[in-house]
Design a protein around this motif. Structure first.
Motif, PDB file in Angstrom:
ATOM      1  N   ALA A 123      -7.184  46.419   2.746  1.00  0.00           N
ATOM      2  CA  ALA A 123      -7.622  45.039   2.995  1.00  0.00           C
ATOM      3  C   ALA A 123      -9.044  45.070   3.571  1.00  0.00           C
ATOM      4  O   ALA A 123      -9.526  46.101   4.014  1.00  0.00           O
ATOM      5  N   ASP A 124      -9.646  43.891   3.562  1.00  0.00           N
ATOM      6  CA  ASP A 124     -11.044  43.758   3.967  1.00  0.00           C
ATOM      7  C   ASP A 124     -11.140  42.974   5.266  1.00  0.00           C
ATOM      8  O   ASP A 124     -10.785  41.796   5.300  1.00  0.00           O
ATOM      9  N   PRO A 125     -11.594  43.613   6.345  1.00  0.00           N
ATOM     10  CA  PRO A 125     -11.597  42.946   7.649  1.00  0.00           C
ATOM     11  C   PRO A 125     -12.667  41.884   7.848  1.00  0.00           C
ATOM     12  O   PRO A 125     -12.706  41.266   8.902  1.00  0.00           O
ATOM     13  N   SER A 126     -13.521  41.651   6.848  1.00  0.00           N
ATOM     14  CA  SER A 126     -14.569  40.658   7.094  1.00  0.00           C
ATOM     15  C   SER A 126     -13.981  39.264   7.286  1.00  0.00           C
ATOM     16  O   SER A 126     -14.551  38.423   7.952  1.00  0.00           O
ATOM     17  N   ASN A 127     -12.830  39.017   6.694  1.00  0.00           N
ATOM     18  CA  ASN A 127     -12.064  37.805   7.006  1.00  0.00           C
ATOM     19  C   ASN A 127     -10.636  38.259   7.271  1.00  0.00           C
ATOM     20  O   ASN A 127     -10.001  38.841   6.375  1.00  0.00           O
ATOM     21  N   MET A 128     -10.155  38.050   8.475  1.00  0.00           N
ATOM     22  CA  MET A 128      -8.855  38.606   8.864  1.00  0.00           C
ATOM     23  C   MET A 128      -7.687  37.697   8.545  1.00  0.00           C
ATOM     24  O   MET A 128      -6.574  37.891   9.028  1.00  0.00           O
ATOM     25  N   PHE A 129      -7.910  36.657   7.711  1.00  0.00           N
ATOM     26  CA  PHE A 129      -6.839  35.675   7.500  1.00  0.00           C
ATOM     27  C   PHE A 129      -6.521  35.410   6.043  1.00  0.00           C
ATOM     28  O   PHE A 129      -5.655  34.599   5.740  1.00  0.00           O
ATOM     29  N   SER A 154      -5.352  51.508  -7.384  1.00  0.00           N
ATOM     30  CA  SER A 154      -6.057  52.021  -8.534  1.00  0.00           C
ATOM     31  C   SER A 154      -5.787  51.210  -9.794  1.00  0.00           C
ATOM     32  O   SER A 154      -6.368  51.438 -10.840  1.00  0.00           O
ATOM     33  N   SER A 155      -4.906  50.175  -9.679  1.00  0.00           N
ATOM     34  CA  SER A 155      -4.441  49.528 -10.904  1.00  0.00           C
ATOM     35  C   SER A 155      -5.311  48.404 -11.423  1.00  0.00           C
ATOM     36  O   SER A 155      -5.409  48.181 -12.609  1.00  0.00           O
ATOM     37  N   LEU A 156      -5.963  47.680 -10.541  1.00  0.00           N
ATOM     38  CA  LEU A 156      -6.784  46.555 -10.994  1.00  0.00           C
ATOM     39  C   LEU A 156      -8.174  46.673 -10.387  1.00  0.00           C
ATOM     40  O   LEU A 156      -8.334  47.201  -9.302  1.00  0.00           O
ATOM     41  N   THR A 157      -9.116  46.155 -11.080  1.00  0.00           N
ATOM     42  CA  THR A 157     -10.465  46.181 -10.497  1.00  0.00           C
ATOM     43  C   THR A 157     -10.504  45.310  -9.262  1.00  0.00           C
ATOM     44  O   THR A 157      -9.862  44.278  -9.192  1.00  0.00           O
ATOM     45  N   LYS A 158     -11.239  45.726  -8.274  1.00  0.00           N
ATOM     46  CA  LYS A 158     -11.329  44.933  -7.029  1.00  0.00           C
ATOM     47  C   LYS A 158     -12.696  44.305  -6.866  1.00  0.00           C
ATOM     48  O   LYS A 158     -13.632  44.695  -7.539  1.00  0.00           O
TER      49      LYS A 158
END
Lengths: 512, 512, 512
Positions: free
Chosen positions: B442-448, B508-512
């Motif tokens: 997950a990406d902590p730049s937005n925690m919600f 690894s399954s979908l582009t992010k």
């Protein structure tokens, strides 16, 4: 002149009558029989009217404060609310000392209080002084054993400990480990309803107006759970339903009382009642009804039942025929245990359900449950089919005071089908769980602490149980369909499938 | 003849009395003091009795319509409901113009209405005319700042925007992107309770019986949230709790009012109250109680508290001793903020909580929250331990009017333990979230805005908070155990573990 | 002497008045017009007072038992509760036989009962005898067609069967297979509210005091769902809202009635009402209001609306102006169908909604829904924009009896925006589902039986619908934000994303 006086009189009275009826808060007022308060209780009141005025005000409006047991015992049988011959010796009202001063030698919480030996926790064994039959009936019920039934049953203990223990996450394996279970959390969760064990842990001083008063410190207090272990060794708390200090029958008869514990998602009696036609009419019309009269007259006092009506109260019809005798063994009018353990099953013979065992063919051993994983039913501890039929007929008798015979019979016929179907839906979830174990996705040594297991628990503890409650208690279609019923039972199977499949791929990713 | 007349008289009166008491809807009727309505208000009524008859009927039954402030000011201190000396100048009842015509120069929504300068939104600054002390107390509370506390706090803003923004799914990456947040959705969700900012956006014509009436168009109206920003710049809406146009103290004192916002899953005060013994007895017996008398007398007027009792009202005991002074700063009797942000913490010193900051050791910076991710507690903005103890004792004083000292102290001792345990359970979820960030899931730049983050939010916002509310407000065992408490806190940790593990394989399954 | 007698008289009367008003349960008592009970009904009562005393007690307190239809027909139009000229021929009160003896040739459940031809299920076609207009209005409504709308619509049938069918897990593939749908489960779930089809399946004997009484056995009974198919072929059950045997208008007007079916998570009108300001004031003050008077006078009888107020009742203001005519077509005052199918859409022209079709561009065919997957709106079966505006204005007229014009218009403006936004949030979930199909993760031949599909269903059936209900019914911010609204809509999209991604990795792991 005479005519003028009479006309004025009529006018004054009429105006007063109208004003009196409009918007007058109808206080519960009783004429306190001051002269019949015992000297000892008067001594209590001397201080407590000042230091705990709310308790005194509550008591003053209670029946206890306004009746003398010896006289109560003389009422006609159907109206009588006391059941012990011992009540005859009480010629004062039931005040502070009459309860708090009983059986001092039996109470470990007895202490000296300004020359009186009193105790804090008035127990059923104290209430027995006047209410012997009620205490007798209650003492063998599941409620009276609610503490033991959790603590002494290894399966239930394992489950509740899995839920309320503190947790600690191991950041390498991500495993969620159980730590301790605190008294405070036990007391606020499971044992709040089931009852805690009250023990004296020491003494302290309470300071009131500079006066030091020595009082016991009680462990696991306050609590008024149904299976409370009291400082005199007795079980139960009459105040679960007849709260201090009014001990009101009205409160006990209204559904809000039962709603404190019998609540969704696991025991949704209250939620189901609210959605039913019985509940609908109750909420709309209860202000016209009478919740105080003894005996309780169906049709005259109430037009639809509350929990107490079907499950406990003495009921008569308007001709004076007894429809049901009073009972404080709340299970005695029930023939099926709708609450899944894991499956619905016949009611137990006795309230100490922790003793019940069944041979589980999957685990190949006896387990402390009334039903096994594949729906095996315990054979020795549950009531017979004859007893089931007798109780069903007793319950139907209450229904048939208001409903036609076919109406009642068709209702319960549906309920029995629903019991079978929900047990089947639980079995399917159990099969998925056993498959998960077989695939090595979860560890069966504790069946309550992993995600797939917790989904399985919800199937029987929440969804199947709710579906049965809704079916039994005359209709809560949304609960039974979408809220916590078939939608959830169905979706949960799909969810368990998804979790198993996703976990199969996970098993190689992190160290276990 | 005389005897016959008296007998008839008695008979007539008795019959009338019985009929009057049976089944008579007890209308709230007050003798409207027609001669004390101001000329201006009479002008309003001339049309509005016809065009908004419901408003007029509501007002007529209100205290405002039946009391003259100058006289209200003369009542004995404990009975007085007005607190401004300015009230002395009002020698008519409080009618339409008395409120809607106040402070025209301050209101941007002032408009000319048939020769009168009136405004639509009556604000606390208007109510201050007679209720100065209440407005003063309220104006520094968290409720008064509820708008700013969301809008001006970057963390809360980020969170509420993550929730109520429109979303758009990118079908290649499956990423759920946030789009705009509309005024209408803000006004119906977070800011419905917190309050919107009311502004004049233009004018329009309302047609009544062919008559064109020019009125302002208000943006973000209607709204009566607790932190509403009014067209005169003041904060708050007295009508959150004292609804128009009866402004009834009975409504404000009953728990349904608070239940509009303080509701599960995030602020479950109402749900917890309903399940408690206090709530049980309230629902059973409230028809006998008095919710109108000032002062409110514990034991006489009510036998168990409602929200207002513990949190706001002036309370005396039957001897006339003041148990608690009235306050409209609803946080002032509280010492712990049970509502997790992220953890429970001491109450703030001042209502403008958006200013509170703490140094977060994990993020290595100051953040706009009272607690950091690893339970760091803000040091400057929260009340001291001495203040906490003072407030706790003030609250206990209320409890001790009805309960024994040990009963109260043991209760709060348990609550403090539960606060610690629930904070610990939140910490474990936080650790799992930080691990998810570390693993790149997950990406902590937005925690919600991601699933694993939303599970973490539920741990502290719903489950830990509910557990604390249930603990504090005297017992809601099912809420605290199964419904939104320990069962969910426990299962949620397992669920987060499952999601993390499954996501590792997904990455690894979908582009992010 | 005279003075003394008068003083005593006053004293006696005053004491009695006070005692009478205090704490007197206000029984609903009516003077039963014994002499106006028909001979046939007297015969029924002769046994039934003994065998079903609750029914008789309920009836005795009802209006039916205390009014003669011929006289009821003479009341002024606004007060009249009967609408058929046929009522004029009834010169006795409406008793057992007057209803149960009607139209025997039409009822398949007619049977010989001690020489009388009576039937069990009194239907709307029977009630039509006196309440013709109500039955007419009801018979074309969605409620009247509620049975057909599920049974005859292939999409809804597929959905409800997916939910309430028994399931069986295939342990190799883990596939959850649908088995049969039982009558008993249908009757307790969907069709409890929607209505079952009551049919005579045979006969049985009921034994009462040794007397054998032959009665029909009814299949799918008991039931009083809104679309019940009765043994005389008519649709509906007046007793859904006017329960037997009091048929009370008070019960029908109070929100608990509607709360039996219109409940969360799918139709959360009751939950939203409870959280609204209308609900708050209702619960606080309803004891002062009048739910029995006809016509119902806004402002005098009630200060805030209940469900019936806005959706059904005849309403007048205190000047006697008609604000809304009575209707028993509950959809007739609504212009939007907030209930998503899949999206919110204009109300249908007629109650038989199973007939509605729309061309779905994604599936490239006509489907039995009012909206297609990508928000296509059915063109022929729904009301026009003109009709929508007419109905909106009629509803607003009710609101404007108590609220200012701008207040009402701004409220509905917000509602319309919310309808658009929630439809958009549903569309995003639909896109994710279609992507899942595209990726081969789920099988579209049944759109309700797999986990990813069930998450999609919750988006529109629970969360988007709840958000719209909360928006429309004046404010349930917590429902609209956290409980079942935006939080869930947002989190659900993230959850669907997670499930799709995890399922991609699962697809190779188990045989399908």
């Amino acid at each position: 002149m005479q005519k003028y006086n009479n006309m004025s009189l009529i006018a004054i009275i009429l105006i007063f009558t109208v004003l009196a009826c409009i918007n007058m808060p109808s206080y519960e007022v009783k004429i306190s029989q001051e002269k019949k308060i015992s000297e000892k209780t008067k001594t209590c009141l001397g201080c407590h009217e000042r230091y705990t005025p709310g308790i005194v005000a509550d008591w003053k409006a209670s029946r206890h404060a306004n009746i003398v047991p010896a006289e109560a015992l003389k009422k006609p049988k159907l109206e009588r609310r006391v059941s012990s011959k011992k009540a005859a010796k009480y010629r004062t009202v039931v005040g502070c000392f009459e309860c708090h001063g009983l059986n001092p030698e039996k109470h470990s919480d007895t202490f000296d209080h300004f020359g009186f030996k009193i105790h804090i926790v008035v127990s059923p064994n104290d209430c027995r002084e006047c209410h012997e039959l009620e205490v007798e009936q209650y003492s063998e019920s599941k409620k009276a054993y609610a503490y033991d039934n959790l603590k002494k049953n290894p399966v239930y203990s394992m489950m509740y400990r899995a839920i309320i223990s503190l947790k600690s996450v191991d950041l390498d394996s991500l495993r969620v480990e159980q730590k301790n279970v605190s008294n405070s959390t036990e007391a606020e969760t499971c044992f709040s309803c089931h009852g805690t064990k009250i023990e004296v842990s020491g003494y302290t001083y309470v300071i009131k107006d500079g006066l030091r008063v020595k009082v016991p410190v009680l462990k696991n207090w306050p609590n008024h759970g149904v299976g409370r272990i009291n400082p005199d060794g007795s079980r139960g708390a009459c105040t679960s339903c007849h709260p201090r200090h009014s001990f009101s029958i009205e409160v006990a008869r209204k559904p809000y009382t039962c709603a404190q514990c019998h609540l969704d998602p696991d025991v949704p009696a209250w939620n189901v009642y609210k959605e039913s036609k019985h509940g609908n009419i109750y909420f709309s019309k209860e202000k016209y009804w009478n919740f105080k009269s003894v005996p309780w007259v169906l049709g005259r006092d109430i037009k639809t039942p509350t929990c107490a009506t079907c499950h406990a109260s003495l009921l008569v019809d308007e001709s004076g025929n007894i429809v049901a005798e009073r009972t404080h063994d709340f299970g005695s009018r029930l023939w099926i245990r709708l609450f899944g353990l894991t499956y619905a099953h016949p009611q137990p013979k006795h309230g100490a359900t922790y003793k019940i065992m069944v041979f589980d063919k999957t685990l190949n051993k006896n387990i402390s449950l009334p039903t096994g994983l594949k729906m095996e039913i315990s054979d020795k501890y549950l009531i017979t089919e004859e007893e089931m039929e007798r109780r069903a007929n007793a319950m139907k008798r209450i229904c048939k005071t208001c409903h036609a015979t076919e109406y009642v019979d068709r209702h319960f016929e549906r309920m029995h089908k629903t019991i079978k179907e929900t047990n089947k839906m639980t079995l399917e979830a159990t099969k998925l769980l056993l498959k998960a174990y077989e695939l090595g996705i979860a560890d069966p040594s504790n069946m309550f602490d992993e995600y797939i297991e917790q989904l399985w628990v919800q199937q029987w503890l929440f969804y199947a149980t709710t579906t049965r409650y809704a079916s039994a208690m005359t209709g809560a279609p949304d609960y039974q369909t979408f809220k916590l019923g078939w939608w959830e039972m169905t979706k949960n199977l799909e969810k368990m499938k998804f979790v198993i499949e996703a976990s199969l791929k996970n098993s190689s990713s992190l160290t276990k």
